[in-house]
Motif scaffolding. Structure first.
Motif, PDB file in Angstrom:
ATOM      1  N   MET A 464      27.718  50.730  42.171  1.00 28.52           N
ATOM      2  CA  MET A 464      27.732  49.564  41.289  1.00 28.52           C
ATOM      3  C   MET A 464      28.342  48.356  41.994  1.00 28.52           C
ATOM      4  O   MET A 464      29.129  48.498  42.931  1.00 28.52           O
ATOM      5  CB  MET A 464      28.448  49.870  39.982  1.00 28.52           C
ATOM      6  N   ASP A 465      27.947  47.188  41.530  1.00 27.87           N
ATOM      7  CA  ASP A 465      28.469  45.961  42.119  1.00 27.87           C
ATOM      8  C   ASP A 465      29.668  45.491  41.308  1.00 27.87           C
ATOM      9  O   ASP A 465      29.642  45.526  40.079  1.00 27.87           O
ATOM     10  CB  ASP A 465      27.385  44.877  42.099  1.00 27.87           C
ATOM     11  N   VAL A 466      30.711  45.091  42.011  1.00 28.39           N
ATOM     12  CA  VAL A 466      31.871  44.520  41.320  1.00 28.39           C
ATOM     13  C   VAL A 466      32.233  43.189  41.972  1.00 28.39           C
ATOM     14  O   VAL A 466      31.916  42.939  43.138  1.00 28.39           O
ATOM     15  CB  VAL A 466      33.114  45.447  41.363  1.00 28.39           C
ATOM     16  N   GLN A 467      32.906  42.392  41.193  1.00 25.41           N
ATOM     17  CA  GLN A 467      33.450  41.124  41.684  1.00 25.41           C
ATOM     18  C   GLN A 467      34.920  41.391  41.988  1.00 25.41           C
ATOM     19  O   GLN A 467      35.651  41.867  41.114  1.00 25.41           O
ATOM     20  CB  GLN A 467      33.312  40.093  40.555  1.00 25.41           C
ATOM     21  N   ILE A 468      35.356  41.107  43.206  1.00 26.21           N
ATOM     22  CA  ILE A 468      36.762  41.359  43.548  1.00 26.21           C
ATOM     23  C   ILE A 468      37.621  40.232  42.971  1.00 26.21           C
ATOM     24  O   ILE A 468      37.365  39.047  43.215  1.00 26.21           O
ATOM     25  CB  ILE A 468      36.968  41.476  45.079  1.00 26.21           C
ATOM     26  N   THR A 469      38.643  40.647  42.193  1.00 21.30           N
ATOM     27  CA  THR A 469      39.463  39.640  41.510  1.00 21.30           C
ATOM     28  C   THR A 469      40.852  39.500  42.130  1.00 21.30           C
ATOM     29  O   THR A 469      41.516  38.488  41.959  1.00 21.30           O
ATOM     30  CB  THR A 469      39.641  40.014  40.030  1.00 21.30           C
ATOM     31  N   ARG A 470      41.300  40.549  42.822  1.00 21.89           N
ATOM     32  CA  ARG A 470      42.682  40.530  43.320  1.00 21.89           C
ATOM     33  C   ARG A 470      42.804  41.502  44.480  1.00 21.89           C
ATOM     34  O   ARG A 470      42.074  42.500  44.521  1.00 21.89           O
ATOM     35  CB  ARG A 470      43.591  40.975  42.161  1.00 21.89           C
ATOM     36  N   ALA A 471      43.721  41.203  45.410  1.00 23.68           N
ATOM     37  CA  ALA A 471      43.961  42.118  46.534  1.00 23.68           C
ATOM     38  C   ALA A 471      45.402  42.588  46.488  1.00 23.68           C
ATOM     39  O   ALA A 471      46.326  41.779  46.353  1.00 23.68           O
ATOM     40  CB  ALA A 471      43.682  41.412  47.851  1.00 23.68           C
ATOM     41  N   GLY A 472      45.600  43.907  46.564  1.00 23.97           N
ATOM     42  CA  GLY A 472      46.956  44.460  46.652  1.00 23.97           C
ATOM     43  C   GLY A 472      47.138  45.029  48.050  1.00 23.97           C
ATOM     44  O   GLY A 472      46.382  44.710  48.963  1.00 23.97           O
ATOM     45  N   SER A 473      48.122  45.899  48.192  1.00 27.17           N
ATOM     46  CA  SER A 473      48.385  46.477  49.498  1.00 27.17           C
ATOM     47  C   SER A 473      47.367  47.596  49.766  1.00 27.17           C
ATOM     48  O   SER A 473      47.423  48.649  49.147  1.00 27.17           O
ATOM     49  CB  SER A 473      49.824  47.014  49.503  1.00 27.17           C
ATOM     50  N   PHE A 474      46.432  47.350  50.644  1.00 26.25           N
ATOM     51  CA  PHE A 474      45.359  48.284  50.995  1.00 26.25           C
ATOM     52  C   PHE A 474      44.539  48.737  49.787  1.00 26.25           C
ATOM     53  O   PHE A 474      43.966  49.814  49.782  1.00 26.25           O
ATOM     54  CB  PHE A 474      45.902  49.486  51.784  1.00 26.25           C
ATOM     55  N   THR A 475      44.514  47.911  48.742  1.00 25.91           N
ATOM     56  CA  THR A 475      43.697  48.187  47.557  1.00 25.91           C
ATOM     57  C   THR A 475      43.127  46.864  47.057  1.00 25.91           C
ATOM     58  O   THR A 475      43.800  45.838  47.119  1.00 25.91           O
ATOM     59  CB  THR A 475      44.547  48.794  46.406  1.00 25.91           C
ATOM     60  N   LEU A 476      41.887  46.922  46.567  1.00 26.32           N
ATOM     61  CA  LEU A 476      41.300  45.741  45.928  1.00 26.32           C
ATOM     62  C   LEU A 476      41.134  46.053  44.441  1.00 26.32           C
ATOM     63  O   LEU A 476      41.028  47.220  44.047  1.00 26.32           O
ATOM     64  CB  LEU A 476      39.934  45.424  46.547  1.00 26.32           C
ATOM     65  N   TYR A 477      41.090  45.000  43.627  1.00 28.23           N
ATOM     66  CA  TYR A 477      40.871  45.172  42.189  1.00 28.23           C
ATOM     67  C   TYR A 477      39.609  44.411  41.830  1.00 28.23           C
ATOM     68  O   TYR A 477      39.386  43.297  42.314  1.00 28.23           O
ATOM     69  CB  TYR A 477      42.079  44.670  41.401  1.00 28.23           C
ATOM     70  N   GLY A 478      38.760  45.029  40.991  1.00 26.79           N
ATOM     71  CA  GLY A 478      37.476  44.391  40.725  1.00 26.79           C
ATOM     72  C   GLY A 478      37.061  44.437  39.267  1.00 26.79           C
ATOM     73  O   GLY A 478      37.600  45.213  38.470  1.00 26.79           O
ATOM     74  N   ASP A 479      36.107  43.561  38.956  1.00 23.71           N
ATOM     75  CA  ASP A 479      35.468  43.523  37.638  1.00 23.71           C
ATOM     76  C   ASP A 479      34.027  43.954  37.815  1.00 23.71           C
ATOM     77  O   ASP A 479      33.336  43.389  38.663  1.00 23.71           O
ATOM     78  CB  ASP A 479      35.434  42.073  37.152  1.00 23.71           C
TER      79      ASP A 479
END
Ligand code: SAM
Length: 486
Positions: A464-479
């Motif tokens: 699935m496609d997500v929009q990346i909203t935030r970057a953490g430490s070696f992790t991304l967060y997406g919608d």
């Protein structure tokens, strides 16, 4: 039937070995215990790469003996894997409560040996001998065991290592390089895909050496099927294995390595979405492999390429067989072929004789390459390895300090590279609930970044496609990008 608890230390190969052992046990009627506290058999699958890993497993066994053995005197205790291989009988001499010591070429014997120990036919078993054909015995998977369906799987394509890096114990614990045949690996991958697996990671100590020393001709150790027949591909001539059906006169001219031929063959599997592999070695990293990234859409944009040091002097002492310039050249070509490729590496700090100047060259290499991720190891003396006897061992305090300094550089670069994803749309393969917060789902981008997002079980296994909203430490967060959902 008795229940078994397996605890695994170390690398992905060890994870894979444990999975195969668990699957072999389940096939014979054993159950998997949820914890050591209720298990009839407790097996520790060990790692020897650093002293710390060995001490962790030994301390664990000491605690298991104190707790489990006292509560249930009949519990069977065993060590498997790399430390079992390198220490053998010594482990039972030191910890007499241990019943089983099983080396790295003997995982497939675990069922027979446990049967004997549990029935009281034998009191102690130590088996660390070499066994021809053992590379083809890590093939069973524990898909959908107790949990929902697996989306990703590891497939072991070879065992052993012939590089003899001066710091490394692996050639002594895993033996000579032995490769499984292409049809054998493809059969296993095909089966996994038919069971719902979407992404396969091909595993070997040095996958770029795959097939270079020939193949086992007959997998006589292949496990038996239900009616007793050997399963798998047998009796195939070596030449046939190097020229799978898809080879053409054009390919011959290109001089493809056996590993790239294997990638081509796995790529043909219908229903497989993604291919990864680990670890290649810079020495054997040919242009055919770089071209494979451009040519094979299922081969994802991620390369884990261990560098170990940025100093040519140290690389030579390590017996790595390449220079810094050669390493940087490979990365440049990979980025030309795939500009978004994620690059990760392994680095050792405090190798014997490493000076401040050598270490600064490692720092400058990290800045030059801009790794997305790096696993940093403080050098650990391993017995019987040449580096353990080298002069100028670096004091522990300096190893710690260099580890910290390199970590700061790696983290700073990674922060920048991860932040650059914010606002971008990217494709995920959804693997399951996030470990930290099971209310959220987690997936992986093609370039190997973990993305956490609000999703549900129905997303598992989906691209699935997500929009990346935030970057953490070696992790991304997406919608989730709903319209792009497959
Ligand atoms: N076979 C791969 C290669 O040579 O590129 C790597 C396999 S090894 C199990 C994983 C990593 O452990 C190595 O890349 C190295 O960085 C680290 N390692 C191995 N021996 C070590 C030692 N004696 N001390 C510290 N780190 C070590």
């Amino acid at each position: 039937m008795p229940s078994v608890y397996i605890k695994t230390y170390g690398c992905q190969m060890n994870e894979r070995d444990s999975e195969a052992v668990a699957a072999q046990l389940v096939a014979k009627g054993y159950t998997l215990a949820p914890s050591e506290a209720v298990a009839d058999v407790i097996l520790l699958n060990t790692c020897s790469v650093r002293d710390f890993a060995e001490q962790k497993a030994i301390n664990k066994m000491v605690n298991v003996i104190a707790d489990a053995r006292r509560a249930r005197p009949d519990v069977v205790l065993g060590f498997m894997g790399c430390m079992a291989q390198s220490r053998g009988q010594e482990l039972i001499d030191r910890l007499p409560d241990v019943d089983l010591v099983l080396g790295t070429q003997k995982f497939h014997r675990v069922v027979d040996y446990l049967d004997e120990l549990l029935a009281g036919r034998r009191e102690k078993i130590v088996d660390v001998a070499e066994e021809q054909g053992s590379e083809a015995t890590i093939r069973e998977h524990l898909l959908n065991g107790n949990s929902p369906k697996s989306v990703t799987a590891f497939v072991s394509i070879m065992q052993g290592c012939n590089q003899y890096c001066t710091f490394c114990i692996v050639p002594y614990t895993r033996g000579e390089e032995r490769s499984r045949t292409i049809p054998d690996v493809v059969t296993e991958c095909r089966q996994l895909v038919s069971q719902g697996v979407k992404e396969i990671t091909l595993l070997g100590q040095i996958v770029t050496s795959y097939g270079k020393r020939g193949f086992g001709k007959i997998d006589s150790l292949a496990p038996r099927g239900t009616s007793g027949e050997r399963v798998g591909v047998r009796g195939i001539l070596e030449n046939e294995l190097l020229t799978p059906a898809l080879s053409s006169p054009g390919e011959e001219r290109e001089k493809k390595s056996p590993f790239v031929k294997l990638l081509d063959a796995v790529h043909e599997i219908e229903g497989l979405e993604r291919i990864r592999f680990t670890s290649p070695h810079p020495k054997g990293y040919g242009d055919d492999l770089i071209e494979a990234y451009a040519r094979l859409p299922k081969l994802v944009e991620h390369a884990h390429l261990p560098v170990q040091s940025g100093s040519d002097r140290v690389l030579k002492l390590m017996h790595r067989g390449y220079t810094r310039a050669r390493y940087v050249g490979i990365i440049e070509k990979l980025r030309q072929a795939k500009p978004d490729i994620g690059i990760s590496t392994d680095i050792i700090v405090g190798f014997p004789g490493e000076t401040e100047d050598d270490f600064e060259q490692t720092l400058s290499l990290a800045r030059e390459v801009e790794f997305d991720q790096a696993y940093i190891f403080k050098y650990s003396q391993r017995r019987d390895t040449p580096a353990a006897e080298m002069p100028d061992q670096v004091p522990q305090q300096i190893r710690e300090e260099r580890n910290q300094r390199l970590l700061e550089v790696i983290n700073e670069i990674a922060k920048r590279r991860y932040s650059a994803f914010v606002g971008r749309q990217t494709q995920l393969l959804v693997e399951g609930p996030s470990k930290k917060n099971p209310a959220r789902m987690t997936g992986r981008t093609r370039c190997n970044k973990i993305v956490v997002f609000d999703g549900s079980e129905r997303h598992r296994g989906q691209l699935m496609d997500v929009q990346i909203t935030r970057a953490g430490s070696f992790t991304l967060y997406g919608d989730p990008f709903v319209l792009g959902e497959h």
